[in-house]
Structures are given as C-alpha cells and as structure tokens.
Design an enzyme around this catalytic site. Structure first.
Site, PDB file in Angstrom:
ATOM      1  N   ASN A 123     -33.365  21.045  18.878  1.00 49.02           N
ATOM      2  CA  ASN A 123     -31.957  21.426  18.718  1.00 49.02           C
ATOM      3  C   ASN A 123     -31.935  22.576  17.703  1.00 49.02           C
ATOM      4  OD1 ASN A 123     -29.234  21.641  18.251  1.00 49.02           O
ATOM      5  ND2 ASN A 123     -28.921  19.456  17.816  1.00 49.02           N
ATOM      6  N   LYS A 156     -33.838  21.154  14.539  1.00 50.11           N
ATOM      7  CA  LYS A 156     -34.153  19.718  14.494  1.00 50.11           C
ATOM      8  C   LYS A 156     -35.097  19.421  15.639  1.00 50.11           C
ATOM      9  CE  LYS A 156     -29.628  18.233  12.999  1.00 50.11           C
ATOM     10  NZ  LYS A 156     -28.367  17.964  13.622  1.00 50.11           N
ATOM     11  N   ARG A 166     -31.416  21.418  23.403  1.00 49.59           N
ATOM     12  CA  ARG A 166     -29.967  21.247  23.436  1.00 49.59           C
ATOM     13  C   ARG A 166     -29.318  22.631  23.414  1.00 49.59           C
ATOM     14  NH1 ARG A 166     -25.820  19.607  18.755  1.00 49.59           N
ATOM     15  NH2 ARG A 166     -23.995  19.567  20.105  1.00 49.59           N
ATOM     16  N   HIS A 187     -19.809  17.876  23.512  1.00 48.05           N
ATOM     17  CA  HIS A 187     -20.372  16.536  23.237  1.00 48.05           C
ATOM     18  C   HIS A 187     -20.687  15.761  24.532  1.00 48.05           C
ATOM     19  CE1 HIS A 187     -17.823  16.510  19.291  1.00 48.05           C
ATOM     20  NE2 HIS A 187     -19.037  16.941  19.020  1.00 48.05           N
ATOM     21  N   ARG A 193     -11.774  21.170  11.377  1.00 52.61           N
ATOM     22  CA  ARG A 193     -11.095  21.862  12.484  1.00 52.61           C
ATOM     23  C   ARG A 193      -9.711  21.266  12.721  1.00 52.61           C
ATOM     24  NH1 ARG A 193     -15.913  21.313  16.746  1.00 52.61           N
ATOM     25  NH2 ARG A 193     -17.374  21.068  15.039  1.00 52.61           N
ATOM     26  N   ASP A 245     -15.092  14.860   4.565  1.00 48.43           N
ATOM     27  CA  ASP A 245     -15.902  13.681   4.860  1.00 48.43           C
ATOM     28  C   ASP A 245     -15.016  12.430   4.880  1.00 48.43           C
ATOM     29  OD1 ASP A 245     -17.670  11.410   4.622  1.00 48.43           O
ATOM     30  OD2 ASP A 245     -19.236  12.827   4.056  1.00 48.43           O
ATOM     31  N   ARG A 293     -15.644   9.437   4.511  1.00 47.45           N
ATOM     32  CA  ARG A 293     -15.900   8.459   3.427  1.00 47.45           C
ATOM     33  C   ARG A 293     -15.015   8.764   2.225  1.00 47.45           C
ATOM     34  NH1 ARG A 293     -22.184   9.134   4.608  1.00 47.45           N
ATOM     35  NH2 ARG A 293     -21.316  11.170   5.052  1.00 47.45           N
ATOM     36  N   GLY A 312     -20.692   9.667  13.670  1.00 46.81           N
ATOM     37  CA  GLY A 312     -20.614   9.294  12.251  1.00 46.81           C
ATOM     38  C   GLY A 312     -19.427   8.418  11.880  1.00 46.81           C
ATOM     39  N   VAL A 313     -18.222   8.845  12.218  1.00 48.80           N
ATOM     40  CA  VAL A 313     -17.023   8.070  11.871  1.00 48.80           C
ATOM     41  C   VAL A 313     -16.905   6.856  12.792  1.00 48.80           C
ATOM     42  CG1 VAL A 313     -14.513   8.129  11.633  1.00 48.80           C
ATOM     43  CG2 VAL A 313     -15.859  10.173  11.047  1.00 48.80           C
ATOM     44  N   GLU A 341     -19.115   5.158  14.458  1.00 51.99           N
ATOM     45  CA  GLU A 341     -20.122   4.109  14.271  1.00 51.99           C
ATOM     46  C   GLU A 341     -19.988   3.403  12.925  1.00 51.99           C
ATOM     47  OE1 GLU A 341     -24.082   5.746  15.034  1.00 51.99           O
ATOM     48  OE2 GLU A 341     -23.226   6.886  16.690  1.00 51.99           O
ATOM     49  N   ASN A 342     -19.443   4.138  11.941  1.00 57.32           N
ATOM     50  CA  ASN A 342     -19.481   3.600  10.567  1.00 57.32           C
ATOM     51  C   ASN A 342     -18.151   3.211   9.948  1.00 57.32           C
ATOM     52  OD1 ASN A 342     -22.375   3.950   9.993  1.00 57.32           O
ATOM     53  ND2 ASN A 342     -21.898   6.090  10.396  1.00 57.32           N
ATOM     54  N   GLU A 375     -28.177  11.508  21.496  1.00 52.62           N
ATOM     55  CA  GLU A 375     -28.212  12.691  22.354  1.00 52.62           C
ATOM     56  C   GLU A 375     -29.650  13.127  22.638  1.00 52.62           C
ATOM     57  OE1 GLU A 375     -25.303  13.985  19.473  1.00 52.62           O
ATOM     58  OE2 GLU A 375     -24.369  15.201  21.024  1.00 52.62           O
TER      59      GLU A 375
END
Ligand code: AMP
Length: 401
Positions: free
Chosen positions: A7, A14, A91, A180, A241, A283, A285, A331-332, A334-335, A385
């Site tokens: 990626n 990555k 990707r 996505h 965004r 973020d 969190r 991220g959001v 799942e957590n 992914e």
C-alpha cells in the site's frame, strides 16, 4: 504461494507478506518519511522481534529494496530468498469506471491508472510509484492491482449520477465512485459467513468508520449505494473531512474569504469534520473523552457525528427496502463502544436492539452485539483490506496461468 501486499502512499509504504496456504501473515511493516531526512523502516516478522531502522530512503524503489532485504535477512527475515514471493498485490485508490474488480498489472492497466490521476491526485501517483518499484525489484513476478472504487461499480446510473448537466459526466466522468470498497466487500462477506446465511439474500449496511468514513448498502452481495462520491469527501462527517454540505457553501466561502481552489479543498479535507467542530482533535478517542467530561465543543462534535451517521443508516435501509444486518468496522467502528451504543439507540424503529454487555466486549474477531430479539443483526467485524487484496491477487494470478 506467498503474496506480498503493498500500500504505497506519497511518503510511506505499508507491506504485508502472506503465506496463502493458510492465509497467515509472515511479516508486515511500514516505511515512513520516504524522500525526507531519516526515513524509518519498521519491520514486524511474525514470531520474531520487531526491528526499526533509520536510513535515507529517497524513493519507493529503494523502499521496496530495503523491505526485501528485511524479508530475507538472516536474523529478522522470514524468507530464504526473494524468489519465494509468487505475486504482489497493490492497493490503488481510484479505478474509475474502467476497473470493475482487481486486475493484473499490464501496460494498459498502468496507463489507465495514470489517466485517473486527475480524479485521485494524491493517491494514484504513489500507487504507480509502488508498482514500478516492485517491478524493478522483482522482475517477472506477477502483480495485481486492487481498487478502493471497484466494489461500487455495481451502483446503478440513478445512484451514481449527480443531478447536474450530463455533459460533465460525458466530458469529465463526474459521477459518484465511492471508496473503501475492499473493506465494505470484505466485511459484508464475513458477516454472511458469520451468520451462516447466503449473502445473495441479505441486505447489509456496512459502516466503515475510521479516520475516513463511509457507509455502503450491500444488497445481495453487491454495492447498491455508498456514501462517498467523486472523491472521498462526500457523505459522513469524518475526522478532518466535512462530508455532505450544500455546494453553495464552497462558492460562498471562496468569495467571502477570497480562497483559492486548493485552499478550499484543504479546508474541506483537512480542517473540517470532528477537528473543526471540537477545535481540538480529529481523533474519536479525544472527542469521546471531551463528551464524557461535558466539554461543549467535543459534545457538539460527537452529537453531529452520531446524528449524521444514523441519518445515513436510515437512508440506506430505505435504499434497500429494509436491512437485515448492520456491520461496524475500522478504527471507530471496531473500538468505540459509545459511538455504536448512541447510534443504535436511535435505530429501534428498524427493530435494532443491542446488548450493552456484548457491545463492551473487545476482541479481534467478528462478533454479534445485538440481542436474540433484535430484528436486525448488529455485528462488529475487524476489517482486513490486506487479506482481501492478497486473496484477489492469488485468484487473478492463478486464473492468468
Ligand atoms: P482507521 O482510519 O480505521 O485506522 O481509524 C483510525 C481512527 O480510529 C482514529 O483516528 C480514532 O479516531 C479511531 N479510534 C481508534 N481507537 C479508538 C477507540 N478506542 N475509541 C474511539 N475511537 C478510536
């Protein structure tokens, strides 16, 4: 069969190496600050110690050479030689209308990805750099490209067109493409598998909510609508965004504040969303902490985020004439226990009922958070992914043989 998934971003790369006999990850890692001082390579071989190396990596060809050195290193490596890599999967963000699925890298495919630079100026050029770098370092090894947009190519014309002069679509391909897609496709398939139901009979809303966020209506296993549009700016409120707004806001603000196109693009992509409303962070969190502490700006940011998310869920239930399953991922998704809880408590009219205790469980596996009475299954599914790209790469390379 071993597949290396890459990626490539403009200054980062990555990677993840899979053994496809059991889909296990042999190693993964990240090269950061490519083209800057002190590039950092972090290499994580499975079952061995993680290693970080700081050096000068000026471009992607060197980045991949360094990665291959690590993968075959005596101490930190997982391969005896680079020849063990059978295929590479990349990707790519934008596949336009040309790519309706993953594809083998050919000169035509690369030319088409280049033609799409206009639509994804930040993302498609580094993807080409990654592909070229892999070709230089692994000549003769088949390569595959997987696109964020491809899964959404099944959307109907009435869904993907904007109600603006049609000549703009004909001349410039201005339409909705979504993003996505690899994640939405992956989690919808896992949802059907987890529930042991044929995906062809299911109406699933997949909520990929991370830094970027999008929703997809997956009916019968295909994408029938998705919240991102020409670019990943449309749709939900995100970390930085704006998501949906009246397009006149753009021209009005440009006029009043004397902003250029790039300044207004930067405002909407990098300085909006949670960050703009909280004034403190993009973020979730931090936003949640502020909301729990009763801070007014974070509370407003949280409420706007949750409100816009549930409006889209309602819209997609309408788009599919119902919904059997809602999936939270990224991220959001799942957590964040509180985002899921607050969204779902407003979906009782759809028959959604979640179990607060199940919602609190943290695990890396797919799991149900709805009660047995809930008319809609609500699942949390970690996205993957890279694995989806590795599977596509394997399939396409085998088909091409
Ligand atoms: P992604 O783009 O999928 O990697 O998601 C990254 C985002 O997930 C972060 O910017 C956070 O906003 C969010 N996130 C990660 N962990 C948590 C958590 N425990 N609670 C809420 N949000 C989280």
């Amino acid at each position: 069969m071993k597949v290396l998934v890459i990626n490539a971003g403009s200054s980062s790369l990555k990677y993840q190496l899979y053994d496809m006999t059991d889909e296990s990850v042999l190693a993964k890692g990240l090269v950061e600050r490519i083209g800057m001082d002190s590039s950092i390579l972090t290499h994580k071989p499975t079952g061995k110690e993680e290693v970080t190396e700081v050096s000068e990596i000026l471009e992607h060809t060197t980045a991949i050479r360094k990665v291959l050195e690590k993968l075959t290193d005596k101490e930190h490596g997982v391969l005896n030689s680079v020849e063990e890599i059978d295929a590479v999967g990349h990707r790519v963000v934008h596949g336009g209308e040309y790519f309706k699925g993953s594809a083998l890298v050919t000169p035509e495919a690369k030319a088409e990805i280049r033609r799409l630079f206009d639509l994804a100026p930040l993302h498609n050029p580094p993807a080409i750099m990654g592909i070229t770098a892999a070709e230089v370092n692994m000549p003769g090894v088949p390569q595959v490209v997987a696109f964020d947009t491809a899964f959404h190519q099944t959307m109907e014309e009435k869904v993907y067109l904007y109600p603006i002069p049609k000549v703009l679509y004909k001349k410039h391909r201005v339409r909705r493409y979504g993003a996505h897609g690899t994640s939405h496709q992956y989690v919808s398939r896992i949802a059907a598998e987890y529930l042991n139901r044929p995906i062809e009979d299911m109406k699933i809303i997949t909520c990929h909510i991370g830094n970027g966020a999008s929703l997809t209506a997956v009916k019968g296993g295909i994408s029938v609508d998705t919240s991102m549009g020409l670019t990943p700016l449309e749709g939900l409120m995100m970390g930085t965004r704006s998501g949906d707004l009246d397009p006149t806001v753009v021209t009005f603000v440009m006029n009043k504040e004397d902003l250029s196109i790039s300044e207004v693009n930067s405002m909407l992509n990098k300085h909006s969303g949670l960050l703009a409303i909280s004034g403190s962070s993009s973020d979730m969190r931090d936003i949640t902490d502020g909301w729990e502490a009763g801070q007014p700006n974070e509370t407003l940011a949280f409420e706007m985020y949750e409100y816009r998310l549930r409006k889209y869920i309602g819209a997609y239930a309408a788009a599919m004439d119902g919904v059997d399953c809602i999936v939270f991922t990224a991220g959001v998704g799942e957590n964040s226990i509180v985002v899921r809880e607050n969204v779902c408590k407003h979906l009782t009219y759809l028959g959604v009922e979640i179990d607060p205790e199940l919602n609190k469980i943290r695990s890396g596996d797919p799991r149900r958070i709805s009660t047995p009475n809930s008319k809609v299954e609500v699942l949390v599914i970690p996205t993957n992914e890279e694995l989806m790209i590795a599977r596509d790469t394997l399939r396409i390379v085998q088909e091409a043989k």
